[in-house]
Design an enzyme around this catalytic site. Structure first.
Site, PDB file in Angstrom:
ATOM      1  CG  ASP A 106      -1.333   5.075 -10.895  1.00 57.14           C
ATOM      2  OD1 ASP A 106      -0.500   5.574 -11.663  1.00 57.14           O
ATOM      3  OD2 ASP A 106      -1.150   4.956  -9.678  1.00 57.14           O
ATOM      4  N   GLY A 114       3.827   3.142  -4.337  1.00 59.54           N
ATOM      5  CA  GLY A 114       4.136   3.530  -5.710  1.00 59.54           C
ATOM      6  C   GLY A 114       3.849   2.440  -6.731  1.00 59.54           C
ATOM      7  CG  LEU A 125      -2.229  -0.511   1.271  1.00 56.90           C
ATOM      8  CD1 LEU A 125      -2.215  -2.011   1.252  1.00 56.90           C
ATOM      9  CD2 LEU A 125      -2.978   0.012   2.470  1.00 56.90           C
ATOM     10  CB  ALA A 145      -4.723  -2.792  -8.350  1.00 58.86           C
ATOM     11  CB  SER A 193      -2.133  -0.731  -3.687  1.00 58.54           C
ATOM     12  OG  SER A 193      -2.304   0.429  -2.890  1.00 58.54           O
TER      13      SER A 193
HETATM   14  N1  LIG Z   1      -5.665  -4.226   0.006  1.00 59.38           N
HETATM   15  C1  LIG Z   1      -6.370  -3.096   0.116  1.00 59.38           C
HETATM   16  N2  LIG Z   1      -7.558  -3.068   0.748  1.00 59.38           N
HETATM   17  C2  LIG Z   1      -8.261  -1.922   0.829  1.00 59.38           C
HETATM   18  N3  LIG Z   1      -7.839  -0.720   0.361  1.00 59.38           N
HETATM   19  C3  LIG Z   1      -6.658  -0.693  -0.281  1.00 59.38           C
HETATM   20  C4  LIG Z   1      -5.872  -1.865  -0.438  1.00 59.38           C
HETATM   21  N4  LIG Z   1      -4.750  -1.531  -1.119  1.00 59.38           N
HETATM   22  C5  LIG Z   1      -4.835  -0.197  -1.338  1.00 59.38           C
HETATM   23  N5  LIG Z   1      -5.972   0.311  -0.848  1.00 59.38           N
HETATM   24  C6  LIG Z   1      -6.349   1.735  -0.843  1.00 59.38           C
HETATM   25  O1  LIG Z   1      -5.362   2.474  -1.579  1.00 59.38           O
HETATM   26  C7  LIG Z   1      -4.658   3.401  -0.710  1.00 59.38           C
HETATM   27  C8  LIG Z   1      -3.199   3.523  -1.145  1.00 59.38           C
HETATM   28  O2  LIG Z   1      -3.166   4.208  -2.372  1.00 59.38           O
HETATM   29  P1  LIG Z   1      -2.048   5.293  -2.764  1.00 59.38           P
HETATM   30  O3  LIG Z   1      -1.771   6.179  -1.590  1.00 59.38           O
HETATM   31  O4  LIG Z   1      -2.471   5.918  -4.045  1.00 59.38           O
HETATM   32  O5  LIG Z   1      -0.760   4.417  -2.995  1.00 59.38           O
HETATM   33  P2  LIG Z   1      -0.441   3.349  -4.131  1.00 59.38           P
HETATM   34  O6  LIG Z   1      -1.514   3.471  -5.147  1.00 59.38           O
HETATM   35  O7  LIG Z   1       0.912   3.772  -4.637  1.00 59.38           O
HETATM   36  O8  LIG Z   1      -0.365   2.018  -3.488  1.00 59.38           O
HETATM   37  C9  LIG Z   1      -4.842   2.806   0.668  1.00 59.38           C
HETATM   38  O9  LIG Z   1      -4.764   3.811   1.669  1.00 59.38           O
HETATM   39  C10 LIG Z   1      -6.269   2.247   0.584  1.00 59.38           C
HETATM   40  O10 LIG Z   1      -7.219   3.274   0.698  1.00 59.38           O
HETATM   41  C1  LIG Z   2       2.290  10.918  -8.604  1.00 60.35           C
HETATM   42  C2  LIG Z   2       1.351  10.238  -9.624  1.00 60.35           C
HETATM   43  O1  LIG Z   2       1.790  10.605 -10.941  1.00 60.35           O
HETATM   44  C3  LIG Z   2       1.448   8.708  -9.521  1.00 60.35           C
HETATM   45  C4  LIG Z   2       1.031   8.145  -8.188  1.00 60.35           C
HETATM   46  O2  LIG Z   2       1.219   6.736  -8.192  1.00 60.35           O
HETATM   47  P1  LIG Z   2       0.989   5.859  -6.852  1.00 60.35           P
HETATM   48  O3  LIG Z   2      -0.415   6.106  -6.394  1.00 60.35           O
HETATM   49  O4  LIG Z   2       2.005   6.350  -5.868  1.00 60.35           O
HETATM   50  O5  LIG Z   2       1.224   4.441  -7.265  1.00 60.35           O
HETATM   51  C5  LIG Z   2      -0.063  10.762  -9.395  1.00 60.35           C
HETATM   52  C6  LIG Z   2      -1.027  10.411 -10.529  1.00 60.35           C
HETATM   53  O6  LIG Z   2      -0.602  10.232 -11.686  1.00 60.35           O
HETATM   54  O7  LIG Z   2      -2.243  10.360 -10.260  1.00 60.35           O
HETATM   55 MG   LIG Z   3      -2.388   5.265  -5.947  1.00 61.37          MG
END
Ligand SMILES: Nc1ncnc2c1ncn2[C@@H]1O[C@H](COP(=O)(O)OP(=O)(O)O)[C@@H](O)[C@H]1O
Ligand SMILES: C[C@@](O)(CCOP(=O)(O)O)CC(=O)O
Ligand SMILES: [Mg+2]
Length: 338
Positions: free
Chosen positions: A164, A116, A113, A122, A119
């Site tokens: 993303d 980068g 989570l 997805a 998550s």
């Molecule tokens: N396994 C999961 N279950 C529920 N929510 C999730 C899960 N994985 C990610 N999320 C949601 O996505 C958020 C993380 O997203 P973000 O900050 O954009 O980082 P990244 O997309 O890079 O992983 C978490 O705080 C949560 O809200």
């Molecule tokens: C910083 C950014 O370019 C990517 C963010 O990616 P992640 O949620 O950190 O996996 C923001 C975006 O494109 O929405």
């Molecule tokens: Mg994200």
């Protein structure tokens, strides 16, 4: 009951700059979020987020009333956690024109989570796909991507690009520039991921770059230079044969572009000591190139190396909590069971 899954991603190049209309090239990787959705007879939403903390937790709520966690977790964590699932449910209800549809939802994921690897995208993509199928309104991948972008845009207060969500829905290597989103033909690249065990706050990091960019012309030019790297990187990929293993010349040039991109991201203030240390460990081990991926601040780096040297070096790097190879995932969102 419907189960859908969708992949996470790494950015070969272009994160942050893509928020301001510059291009980016994210690549889907074989790490997935899986969302199970079952229609309920009432309008409640019950969510089991098994991987959200060490043991996960379950919340149940109706419409826009307050969340009621079954276990004692801080409300802020629940709010942050549920934002994306909630937004996915809203998009599915809207697509099916069934504003009161209730669901039992289970979220499982092997994407760390906030690191980068996308998550959030997805989870939203798999959630919209499973929930719309459950309401007998299946959407094509592009429509799932469009709605997933709307969901991320809402949760991130308008600070999101289509990169993303489009990449997670379509799979493979994609090119995103403003509203233009397309799949690219590209060879399978030898990605190695280093994870520092931490996370960055996407909203804060994006806001920091936004401030710098509006305050200083040199910061705005830095964002533009990232776009220039992406355009040249895209040309390199378009000219490569997608059927064969990429040759040394291509990897060397892509790696050089990744290094440059990381330098510019670092200048924009979104790297960290742990990310930089992992980047340098990879470079010193002979990787073609290495950079942070995603929002930065903490989380993951991505390096290019077809040998095991970078993996070994990262295993012995104090700041690196986990290291793994990431295969390109050419599939995108898919139904696992319905
Ligand atoms: N396994 C999961 N279950 C529920 N929510 C999730 C899960 N994985 C990610 N999320 C949601 O996505 C958020 C993380 O997203 P973000 O900050 O954009 O980082 P990244 O997309 O890079 O992983 C978490 O705080 C949560 O809200
Ligand atoms: C910083 C950014 O370019 C990517 C963010 O990616 P992640 O949620 O950190 O996996 C923001 C975006 O494109 O929405
Ligand atoms: Mg994200």
């Amino acid at each position: 009951m419907t189960i859908s899954s969708a992949p996470g991603k790494v950015y070969l190049f272009g994160e942050h700059a893509v928020v301001y209309g510059e291009p980016a090239v994210p690549c889907a990787i074989e790490r997935r979020a899986t969302v199970t959705v079952e229609r309920r007879s009432d309008d409640h939403i019950r969510v089991e987020a098994r991987d959200l903390s060490l043991d996960g937790f379950t919340v149940e709520y109706t419409g826009d009333t307050e969340y009621r966690p079954d276990v004692d977790v801080p409300t802020a964590l629940v709010d942050a956690a549920m934002g994306y699932v909630d937004a996915a449910v809203e998009q599915a209800r809207d697509a099916a024109d069934m504003p009161d549809a209730g669901f039992d939802i289970i979220v499982e994921s092997d994407i760390p989570l906030g690191a980068g690897l996308g998550s959030s995208a997805a989870v939203v993509v798999a959630g919209i796909d499973a929930a719309t199928r459950e309401l007998n309104t299946p959407l094509d991948c592009r429509e799932v991507a469009r709605r997933a972008y709307n969901a991320e845009y809402d949760v991130q207060d308008g600070q999101a690009s289509r990169a993303d969500t489009f990449c997670s829905a379509m799979g493979g290597v994609v090119y995103v520039e403003g509203d233009e989103c397309r799949r690219m033909t590209a060879p399978n690249l030898p990605f190695v991921i280093g994870f520092d065990g931490g996370a960055g706050d996407t909203g804060e990091l994006v806001a920091g770059v936004r401030r710098l960019r509006s305050e200083y012309d040199f910061a705005a030019k830095t964002v533009g230079s990232i776009g220039e790297i992406v355009r040249q990187g895209e040309t390199l990929l378009q000219n490569a044969n997608p059927e064969t293993t990429p040759g040394q010349a291509l990897l060397t040039e892509l790696g050089q572009f990744m290094d440059f991109d990381h330098g510019l991201l670092e200048a924009l203030g979104v790297s960290s000591r742990t990310l930089d240390n992992m980047v340098w460990a990879a470079r010193e081990a002979g990787a073609y190139g290495a950079k942070l991926t995603g929002a930065g601040g903490g989380g993951c780096i991505v390096a290019l190396d077809e040998t095991s040297e970078t993996e070994t070096a990262l295993e012995y790097t104090a700041e690196c909590h986990d290291v793994f190879r990431a295969e390109l995932d050419r599939i995108g969102v898919r139904v696992e069971e319905s």
